[in-house]
Design a protein around this motif. Structure first.
Motif, PDB file in Angstrom:
ATOM      1  N   ASP A 149       2.879  12.655 -16.842  1.00 11.46           N
ATOM      2  CA  ASP A 149       2.737  11.171 -17.423  1.00 11.46           C
ATOM      3  C   ASP A 149       3.535   9.941 -16.419  1.00 11.46           C
ATOM      4  O   ASP A 149       4.190  10.763 -15.555  1.00 11.46           O
ATOM      5  CB  ASP A 149       3.112  11.104 -18.835  1.00 11.46           C
ATOM      6  CG  ASP A 149       2.055  11.874 -19.662  1.00 11.46           C
ATOM      7  OD1 ASP A 149       0.882  11.853 -19.546  1.00 11.46           O
ATOM      8  OD2 ASP A 149       2.533  12.384 -20.802  1.00 11.46           O
ATOM      9  N   SER A 150       3.432   8.636 -16.876  1.00 15.67           N
ATOM     10  CA  SER A 150       4.152   8.091 -15.972  1.00 15.67           C
ATOM     11  C   SER A 150       4.585   6.631 -16.707  1.00 15.67           C
ATOM     12  O   SER A 150       3.797   6.223 -17.622  1.00 15.67           O
ATOM     13  CB  SER A 150       3.070   7.764 -14.674  1.00 15.67           C
ATOM     14  OG  SER A 150       3.977   6.729 -14.134  1.00 15.67           O
ATOM     15  N   GLY A 151       5.675   6.080 -16.334  1.00 12.76           N
ATOM     16  CA  GLY A 151       5.948   4.940 -16.874  1.00 12.76           C
ATOM     17  C   GLY A 151       5.892   3.786 -15.632  1.00 12.76           C
ATOM     18  O   GLY A 151       4.903   4.091 -14.769  1.00 12.76           O
ATOM     19  N   SER A 152       6.612   2.990 -15.765  1.00 13.06           N
ATOM     20  CA  SER A 152       6.299   1.774 -14.464  1.00 13.06           C
ATOM     21  C   SER A 152       7.270   0.895 -14.490  1.00 13.06           C
ATOM     22  O   SER A 152       8.361   0.973 -15.292  1.00 13.06           O
ATOM     23  CB  SER A 152       5.023   0.855 -14.586  1.00 13.06           C
ATOM     24  OG  SER A 152       5.046   0.409 -16.077  1.00 13.06           O
ATOM     25  N   VAL A 157       5.110   2.262  -8.238  1.00 11.87           N
ATOM     26  CA  VAL A 157       6.175   1.620  -7.438  1.00 11.87           C
ATOM     27  C   VAL A 157       6.083   0.113  -7.675  1.00 11.87           C
ATOM     28  O   VAL A 157       4.801  -0.688  -7.995  1.00 11.87           O
ATOM     29  CB  VAL A 157       5.876   2.087  -6.072  1.00 11.87           C
ATOM     30  CG1 VAL A 157       4.474   1.281  -5.335  1.00 11.87           C
ATOM     31  CG2 VAL A 157       7.111   1.488  -5.102  1.00 11.87           C
ATOM     32  N   ALA A 158       7.424  -0.413  -7.395  1.00 11.80           N
ATOM     33  CA  ALA A 158       7.137  -2.191  -7.348  1.00 11.80           C
ATOM     34  C   ALA A 158       8.001  -2.550  -6.210  1.00 11.80           C
ATOM     35  O   ALA A 158       8.902  -2.111  -5.798  1.00 11.80           O
ATOM     36  CB  ALA A 158       7.811  -2.652  -8.753  1.00 11.80           C
ATOM     37  N   VAL A 159       7.567  -3.788  -5.796  1.00 16.66           N
ATOM     38  CA  VAL A 159       8.270  -4.369  -4.631  1.00 16.66           C
ATOM     39  C   VAL A 159       8.870  -5.773  -4.681  1.00 16.66           C
ATOM     40  O   VAL A 159       8.449  -6.646  -5.984  1.00 16.66           O
ATOM     41  CB  VAL A 159       7.192  -4.610  -3.505  1.00 16.66           C
ATOM     42  CG1 VAL A 159       7.871  -5.289  -2.373  1.00 16.66           C
ATOM     43  CG2 VAL A 159       6.585  -3.282  -2.992  1.00 16.66           C
ATOM     44  N   SER A 160       9.957  -5.872  -4.503  1.00 18.96           N
ATOM     45  CA  SER A 160      11.030  -7.215  -4.970  1.00 18.96           C
ATOM     46  C   SER A 160      10.108  -8.438  -4.205  1.00 18.96           C
ATOM     47  O   SER A 160       9.424  -8.299  -3.356  1.00 18.96           O
ATOM     48  CB  SER A 160      12.166  -7.155  -4.117  1.00 18.96           C
ATOM     49  OG  SER A 160      12.109  -7.244  -2.739  1.00 18.96           O
ATOM     50  N   ALA A 212      12.022  -1.570  -2.545  1.00 15.11           N
ATOM     51  CA  ALA A 212      11.236  -0.966  -3.122  1.00 15.11           C
ATOM     52  C   ALA A 212      11.572  -0.347  -4.367  1.00 15.11           C
ATOM     53  O   ALA A 212      12.458   0.612  -4.322  1.00 15.11           O
ATOM     54  CB  ALA A 212      10.078  -0.048  -2.472  1.00 15.11           C
ATOM     55  N   VAL A 213      11.061  -0.517  -5.587  1.00 19.03           N
ATOM     56  CA  VAL A 213      11.518   0.400  -6.739  1.00 19.03           C
ATOM     57  C   VAL A 213      10.505   1.620  -7.086  1.00 19.03           C
ATOM     58  O   VAL A 213       9.391   1.069  -7.517  1.00 19.03           O
ATOM     59  CB  VAL A 213      11.934  -0.571  -7.972  1.00 19.03           C
ATOM     60  CG1 VAL A 213      12.120   0.474  -9.327  1.00 19.03           C
ATOM     61  CG2 VAL A 213      13.068  -1.296  -7.881  1.00 19.03           C
ATOM     62  N   PHE A 214      10.903   2.596  -6.986  1.00 19.72           N
ATOM     63  CA  PHE A 214       9.670   3.872  -7.509  1.00 19.72           C
ATOM     64  C   PHE A 214      10.158   4.122  -8.838  1.00 19.72           C
ATOM     65  O   PHE A 214      11.229   4.738  -9.008  1.00 19.72           O
ATOM     66  CB  PHE A 214      10.007   4.980  -6.446  1.00 19.72           C
ATOM     67  CG  PHE A 214       9.568   4.730  -4.925  1.00 19.72           C
ATOM     68  CD1 PHE A 214       8.439   5.046  -4.636  1.00 19.72           C
ATOM     69  CD2 PHE A 214      10.638   3.884  -4.104  1.00 19.72           C
ATOM     70  CE1 PHE A 214       8.085   4.936  -3.179  1.00 19.72           C
ATOM     71  CE2 PHE A 214      10.085   3.607  -2.780  1.00 19.72           C
ATOM     72  CZ  PHE A 214       8.793   3.790  -2.346  1.00 19.72           C
ATOM     73  N   ALA A 215       9.137   4.414  -9.509  1.00 17.03           N
ATOM     74  CA  ALA A 215       9.257   4.382 -11.044  1.00 17.03           C
ATOM     75  C   ALA A 215       8.519   5.863 -11.041  1.00 17.03           C
ATOM     76  O   ALA A 215       7.299   6.057 -10.923  1.00 17.03           O
ATOM     77  CB  ALA A 215       8.668   3.876 -11.918  1.00 17.03           C
ATOM     78  N   GLY A 216       9.551   6.841 -11.122  1.00 14.10           N
ATOM     79  CA  GLY A 216       8.786   8.355 -11.054  1.00 14.10           C
ATOM     80  C   GLY A 216       9.090   9.106 -12.313  1.00 14.10           C
ATOM     81  O   GLY A 216       9.330   8.667 -13.428  1.00 14.10           O
ATOM     82  N   VAL A 217       9.104  10.403 -12.138  1.00 18.36           N
ATOM     83  CA  VAL A 217       8.794  11.181 -13.216  1.00 18.36           C
ATOM     84  C   VAL A 217      10.234  11.418 -13.839  1.00 18.36           C
ATOM     85  O   VAL A 217      10.374  11.489 -15.342  1.00 18.36           O
ATOM     86  CB  VAL A 217       8.481  12.659 -12.697  1.00 18.36           C
ATOM     87  CG1 VAL A 217       8.479  13.745 -14.000  1.00 18.36           C
ATOM     88  CG2 VAL A 217       6.891  12.651 -12.433  1.00 18.36           C
ATOM     89  N   GLN A 256       0.916  -1.172   0.178  1.00 19.41           N
ATOM     90  CA  GLN A 256      -0.060   0.100  -0.002  1.00 19.41           C
ATOM     91  C   GLN A 256       1.007   1.203  -0.019  1.00 19.41           C
ATOM     92  O   GLN A 256       1.707   1.286   0.805  1.00 19.41           O
ATOM     93  CB  GLN A 256      -0.966   0.088   1.178  1.00 19.41           C
ATOM     94  CG  GLN A 256      -2.014   1.252   1.028  1.00 19.41           C
ATOM     95  CD  GLN A 256      -2.888   1.072   2.242  1.00 19.41           C
ATOM     96  OE1 GLN A 256      -2.591   0.619   3.442  1.00 19.41           O
ATOM     97  NE2 GLN A 256      -4.304   1.543   2.051  1.00 19.41           N
ATOM     98  N   ARG A 257       0.497   2.357  -1.086  1.00 17.91           N
ATOM     99  CA  ARG A 257       1.461   3.337  -1.152  1.00 17.91           C
ATOM    100  C   ARG A 257       0.532   4.578  -0.522  1.00 17.91           C
ATOM    101  O   ARG A 257      -0.495   4.751  -1.005  1.00 17.91           O
ATOM    102  CB  ARG A 257       1.605   3.730  -2.498  1.00 17.91           C
ATOM    103  CG  ARG A 257       2.211   4.787  -3.022  1.00 17.91           C
ATOM    104  CD  ARG A 257       3.840   4.765  -2.716  1.00 17.91           C
ATOM    105  NE  ARG A 257       4.506   6.157  -2.973  1.00 17.91           N
ATOM    106  CZ  ARG A 257       4.814   6.507  -3.931  1.00 17.91           C
ATOM    107  NH1 ARG A 257       4.764   5.976  -5.197  1.00 17.91           N
ATOM    108  NH2 ARG A 257       5.560   7.915  -3.971  1.00 17.91           N
TER     109      ARG A 257
END
Length: 368
Positions: free
Chosen positions: A127-130, A68-71, A77-82, A36-37
């Motif tokens: 916009d956003s990636g992932s 965000v992705a979690v191992s 935690a990997v945060f895919a940001g701007v 949960q973020r």
């Protein structure tokens, strides 16, 4: 006919629903994590642990600035940001960071920090990636906007799909996606060398890409221009997708993208008992394989206005509707995969998650 789902557990979300995203469940064989973020932190709860086992990751930027992705182990935690993809440890330490072109509209800068645009009106709704971990946790797949801050190639503002070493963030493979995305999400495969990517392009379409990493090169195949990936079967042989109009479910062969069948909502799913009968019936964007040949799919999006939402069992081999699923109490929203034959739903207020499975077949071993 109906089949009654068996409730395995109800888990209260760790953060207040008013100030956080709805909880999600990620999984690999034998393990499930609730994620949960919030704006300031990401909380990861091990659902297989005895007693509370929460790990908190300080967030490098507010939740509206990326995904965000979690191992699989729940330790990174990997945060895919701007402006960057950043791996963060629970201590708050940055394990690595890969900077890339800005997702903020027409911005052409490669920022060095979030502070550079945190209060900029032009970056308020970027916009956003992932990003996503491979099932073994050794790779991170990331959809970013070029150029990268490091590397020998110039990609201008092209969108890229990267394969990163999860240990140190080094770029192992890269390919242009040829997309113009506003958002994206990844769909992991049981084989850590494969991954799906769905890219939302607004009114322009929704390309689905399939990637393979052979240890030297990332190869990318386009599955379709107007689909949303929903799940991958336990063996990895089948992909499940829905068209962007949510009219039809399509299973695909993972190896070459061949369409294996289809199931239209209209003419198959009966009108909701609370409707007048003339309203359009359509599939949810989410669905889940509960075993190799069985899918749980929902029509909650079109049902919600008429009362109780409905979920359905589908034969993935013949793409036929088998049964309606009933619950011991009302369920909310779509179904999402929880792995090992299970699925989950999120409560209407976003405060808890319910884990479900199909009832045991008489005479069969208990798989719980």
């Amino acid at each position: 006919m109906t089949v009654t789902a068996r409730l395995l557990s109800t888990v209260v979300a760790p953060l207040e629903a008013a100030s956080a995203d709805a909880p999600e469940v990620t999984h690999r064989p034998g393990r499930r994590l609730m994620v949960q973020r919030g704006d300031d932190e990401l909380v990861v709860r091990d659902l297989e642990a005895d007693g509370p086992a929460d790990v908190c990751f300080p967030a490098p930027w507010p939740r509206r600035f990326g995904e965000v992705a979690v191992s699989p182990e729940g330790d990174v935690a990997v945060f895919a940001g701007v402006h960057a993809v950043r791996a963060v440890e629970s201590s708050g330490a940055t394990r690595w960071e890969v900077r890339h072109g800005c997702w903020g509209g027409a911005c052409s800068l490669v920022h060095t920090s979030f502070a550079e645009y945190a209060d900029d009106e032009d970056h308020r709704y970027p916009d956003s990636g992932s990003a996503a971990f491979s099932v073994d946790g050794k790779l991170v797949w990331a959809h970013v906007r070029g150029p990268l801050s490091a590397g020998g190639e110039s990609d201008d503002d092209q969108e890229l799909w990267l394969v990163l070493d999860a240990a140190d963030g080094s770029v192992l493979g890269r390919a242009r996606t040829m997309t113009v995305g506003s958002a994206s999400y990844h769909t992991p495969h049981p084989d850590p060398a494969q991954m799906g990517l769905s890219v939302g392009e607004g009114e322009e379409g929704s390309p689905v890409l399939w990637g393979r990493w052979d240890g030297q090169r990332l190869s990318v195949r386009k599955v379709d221009d107007e689909l949303l990936l929903q799940d991958v079967s336990p063996s990895g042989r089948r992909l499940l997708a829905v068209d962007i109009g949510q009219y039809t479910l399509y299973p695909h062969a993972a190896d070459d993208g061949t369409v294996l069948g289809e199931l239209d909502a209209e003419g198959t799913v009966p009108p909701h008992p609370g409707s007048s009968g003339g309203d359009r019936v359509y599939w949810d964007c989410e669905a889940a394989f509960v075993d190799e040949d069985t899918v749980v799919a929902g029509t909650s999006g079109c049902d919600a206005g008429f009362g109780t939402v409905r979920h359905w069992l589908v034969d993935a081999r013949t793409m036929t509707l088998l049964d309606e699923i009933s619950y011991p109490f009302p369920a909310f929203g779509p179904v999402r995969s929880a792995g090992d034959g299970r699925w989950y739903t999120v409560s209407g207020d976003g405060a808890s998650v319910c884990l479900w499975e199909l009832p045991a077949v008489p005479g069969a071993p208990d798989g719980s």
